[in-house]
Write a protein that holds these residues in place. Structure first.
Motif, PDB file in Angstrom:
ATOM      1  N   GLN A  36     -34.642 104.299 -11.132  1.00 41.29           N
ATOM      2  CA  GLN A  36     -34.051 103.196 -11.908  1.00 41.29           C
ATOM      3  C   GLN A  36     -34.494 103.261 -13.365  1.00 41.29           C
ATOM      4  O   GLN A  36     -33.688 103.135 -14.295  1.00 41.29           O
ATOM      5  CB  GLN A  36     -34.448 101.852 -11.298  1.00 41.29           C
ATOM      6  N   ASP A  37     -35.825 103.443 -13.549  1.00 42.18           N
ATOM      7  CA  ASP A  37     -36.356 103.519 -14.914  1.00 42.18           C
ATOM      8  C   ASP A  37     -35.762 104.700 -15.680  1.00 42.18           C
ATOM      9  O   ASP A  37     -35.368 104.584 -16.843  1.00 42.18           O
ATOM     10  CB  ASP A  37     -37.879 103.651 -14.868  1.00 42.18           C
ATOM     11  N   ASN A  53     -32.112 104.023 -16.608  1.00 46.42           N
ATOM     12  CA  ASN A  53     -32.012 103.115 -17.754  1.00 46.42           C
ATOM     13  C   ASN A  53     -32.399 103.803 -19.064  1.00 46.42           C
ATOM     14  O   ASN A  53     -31.761 103.615 -20.103  1.00 46.42           O
ATOM     15  CB  ASN A  53     -32.897 101.888 -17.530  1.00 46.42           C
TER      16      ASN A  53
END
Length: 723
Positions: free
Chosen positions: A19-20, A23
């Motif tokens: 996810q990081d 993003n």
């Protein structure tokens, strides 16, 4: 990393990391996208998407698909972009449901594609979905809601739903003022949008007032030297131009130019645009050399930036053509119009209203060159395009009928066709505009021209009187100008009937009206003074004629100091001075006319020959035979080039030249002068081109001042018309 280490389960740890990373990659992709580095943007979007797809995060995948859509939109790949945006919307709904702020962005993206494709109805549906969801999430008092009101207003404005668009802008303004206060750049922008709608509704004073509010706010926030301020100045200046407030318009255009030169420099399309508009103001004021200068500057910049085939370049060519046309440089006008037509046809194809307008304008140039068959062919092409695109009951079809009928008027065997076509034009104009219309009155004036050509002066008078009656019932700023035109036309017909007292009354009424409107220095005002002076001259009131000719000359020198019209006025004044035995004054006027003809027609032109002949006759009258012989010789040397002369004329000329050269003891200057004068007169009489230097009354019925539709910036609504 500390946050990741606290996650006990390895699967969750991998999800958190992906996810990081997704993003992070996406933020980098947006950075590249915003700096127009599209390949790098795509590469980092791919990385972001891969991380999101590993953990099957639909929302993150949707954000990446949005970026793919943005990149395709930049490259005008609208269908592919639409597919991406719709796929992103589907993923967002799957991830978070339909009542989510991310959905609004997707609706907005899809709306933008529909707008770019010209599908305004679908674009509006999407924008309304955005607004409905935004209101549900945030309530009315949100800047996002204000933005959506503005977006909807813009689409409504594009579809000519001006009242609804204005309502949306007012909703946005109310929210913005409540949240941001009255002195804010977003408030200024919304005022600008409202001003645009008022301008499109032809509520020019309301538009100017709203634009002024925007301007005041922008100057307080941004200072005078800012492009937003320049943009609002430009909006106001364009409205002043449309209101014929030329000095006010150019004052603001020059302010815009100063700001743009400081910030953008000379080599920028916005700077070229201001040069273009300054040229438009000068053209409207008939300061044609200044107009040419600024339109040429605009053209040079645009060609360097956009190349030879842009629509903006075509517009410059059209404006240059318009100025050359008004200067009677018809060959240059023809070249410019043809260049414009080539660009427009290449970009849009031949079956287009802009092409029809250009054909119409090229036809007018051929008409002015007396190439009536060529003019007719061009106007018929324009008519065919207009009927094909607009149908037979459109105002632009009526315009084509009028243009074709005017050509028929110049063909002796087509006068009945001209009358019939003008009558067809009248019927169509009455359906389009109603009976009380400047277009209808202009066609009655055109009919009068045909009857004048047929010497049916009673019918011509009846047409002029109908035109006057309509013009007296018109509303609006131009009505007085049209009334002045009607009085001028009545004066012209009365003059042709030798009803000089009635003619003078009509001409004087025309002048009195023009003095009350911003038309005191127009070419028609000069023409009216000229006709009045010609009547005085025909009645041997030479002093009155001279003073009135001088009023016309004063105007003409402002409009076009080196034109044939100016030369004719010098000749007319000279003839009057000659009749009063004011030979020195007459000689000065003749010489002024000669210098103009040498400049515009060349040293071997019939007009120059006629000017030399006038000077020679003046010297002959004073007994200055040597000067007379010299000027007759100048005239004859030109005229001998113009004809397939008979042998006896050539022999007479050769004998005279030998006698002048030999100068024997029995040389009789008086006799030589008389013989030169006779030969000169005979050759001038047989030279039709010399009629261009007429100094008598014309009795011409004029076409009514500006009653054409459309404007420079509005190709979508109609056609492109030079004023």
């Amino acid at each position: 990393m500390q946050a990741v280490e606290k996650v006990p389960d390895g699967e969750f740890k991998d999800k958190f990391i992906n996810q990081d990373l997704s993003n992070l990659y996406r933020r980098i992709a947006y950075t590249y996208l915003n700096t127009h580095q599209y390949q790098a943007a795509k590469e980092y979007t791919d990385k972001s998407y891969n991380c999101a797809s590993i953990i099957d995060d639909k929302m993150l995948m949707a954000h990446c698909i949005d970026i793919y859509g943005h990149i395709k939109k930049v490259w005008d790949q609208y269908d592919e972009a639409l597919q991406d945006y719709q796929k992103a919307l589907k993923y967002k709904i799957e991830a978070a449901g339909e009542d989510n702020g991310h959905i609004i962005h997707s609706y907005n993206n899809i709306s933008g594609i529909y707008y770019a494709l010209g599908n305004n109805d679908e674009s509006l549906i999407m924008q309304r979905k955005c607004l409905k969801l935004q209101l549900k999430l945030t309530g009315e008092n949100s800047l996002h809601v204000a933005t959506l009101h503005n977006n909807i207003g813009h689409v409504l404005e594009t579809t000519n739903q001006y009242s609804e668009a204005l309502s949306m802008y007012q909703n946005a303004l109310k929210i913005q003022i409540k949240i941001l206060g009255p002195i804010n750049k977003h408030v200024a922008i919304t005022y600008n949008k409202m001003g645009s709608v008022f301008a499109l509704q032809h509520k020019k004073e309301d538009a100017i007032a709203i634009y002024q509010k925007s301007l005041d706010i922008s100057i307080k926030i941004l200072g005078e030297n800012h492009l937003n301020v320049a943009s609002t100045y430009k909006h106001i200046a364009k409205l002043y131009l449309s209101q014929r407030k030329y000095d006010d318009a150019n004052m603001l255009f020059y302010k815009v130019l100063k700001i743009q030169l400081e910030i953008l420099g000379e080599h920028h399309s916005n700077t070229a645009s201001i040069y273009y508009y300054i040229g438009c103001v000068y053209q409207a004021q008939r300061q044609l050399n200044d107009a040419l200068h600024y339109h040429q500057k605009a053209l040079r910049i645009l060609m360097e930036i956009q190349g030879d085939n842009s629509s903006e370049v075509a517009k410059c060519y059209q404006k240059l053509a318009g100025s050359y046309f008004l200067l009677k440089s018809f060959s240059k006008a023809l070249t410019m119009y043809n260049l414009a037509a080539r660009i427009v046809i290449k970009g849009l194809g031949e079956n287009n209203l802009q092409v029809a307008t250009l054909y119409s304008k090229i036809g007018k140039v051929h008409y002015s060159l007396k190439k009536y068959k060529d003019a007719l062919a061009l106007h018929e092409k324009a008519l065919k395009i207009r009927i094909g695109l607009l149908g037979e009951n459109d105002k632009f079809v009526a315009k084509s009928y009028s243009e074709i009928a005017r050509v028929y008027t110049m063909l002796d065997d087509r006068h009945n066709d001209a009358i019939s076509l003008f009558e067809t034009c009248l019927e169509l104009q009455m359906r389009c505009y109603g009976q009380i219309s400047a277009h209808v009155s202009a066609t009655y004036s055109d009919l009068a021209s045909v009857y004048v050509a047929d010497k049916d002066f009673d019918s011509a008078l009846a047409m002029c009187e109908k035109a006057l009656e309509i013009n007296q019932n018109l509303k609006g700023a131009d009505s007085n100008r049209y009334i002045a035109d009607s009085y001028y036309n009545l004066g012209a017909v009365y003059a042709l009937q030798n009803r000089f007292e009635d003619s003078l009354k009509m001409y004087q009424k025309s002048i009195e009206i023009r003095k009350q409107i911003p038309d005191e220095c127009s070419s028609l005002t000069a023409a009216t003074y000229t006709e009045i002076a010609s009547i005085y001259r025909s009645k041997n009131f030479y002093n009155d004629a001279i003073s009135t000719y001088q009023l016309a000359l004063e105007i003409q020198l402002k409009l076009s100091p080196c034109s044939s019209e100016t030369a004719i006025l010098y000749l007319s004044i000279a003839k009057c001075c000659q009749s009063l035995n004011k030979y020195a004054d007459a000689l000065g006027m003749y010489d002024n006319a000669l210098q103009i003809y040498l400049g515009i027609d060349g040293k071997n032109s019939p007009t120059a020959a006629k000017a030399y002949s006038n000077i020679a006759v003046l010297y002959q009258m004073q007994g200055q035979y040597e000067d007379a012989i010299s000027n007759f010789n100048q005239s004859l040397s030109i005229l001998m080039l113009q004809h397939d002369l008979s042998d006896d004329k050539i022999e007479t000329y050769d004998i005279l030249m030998k006698e002048i050269e030999s100068r024997e003891d029995d040389f009789d200057a008086v006799s030589i002068c008389t013989r030169l004068s006779t030969l000169d007169h005979e050759l001038l009489e047989s030279c039709p081109e010399s009629l261009g230097v007429r100094t008598h009354r014309s009795g011409t019925v004029v076409q009514q001042s500006n009653c054409e539709d459309g404007n420079d910036e509005d190709f979508l609504k109609g056609e492109y018309f030079l004023q």
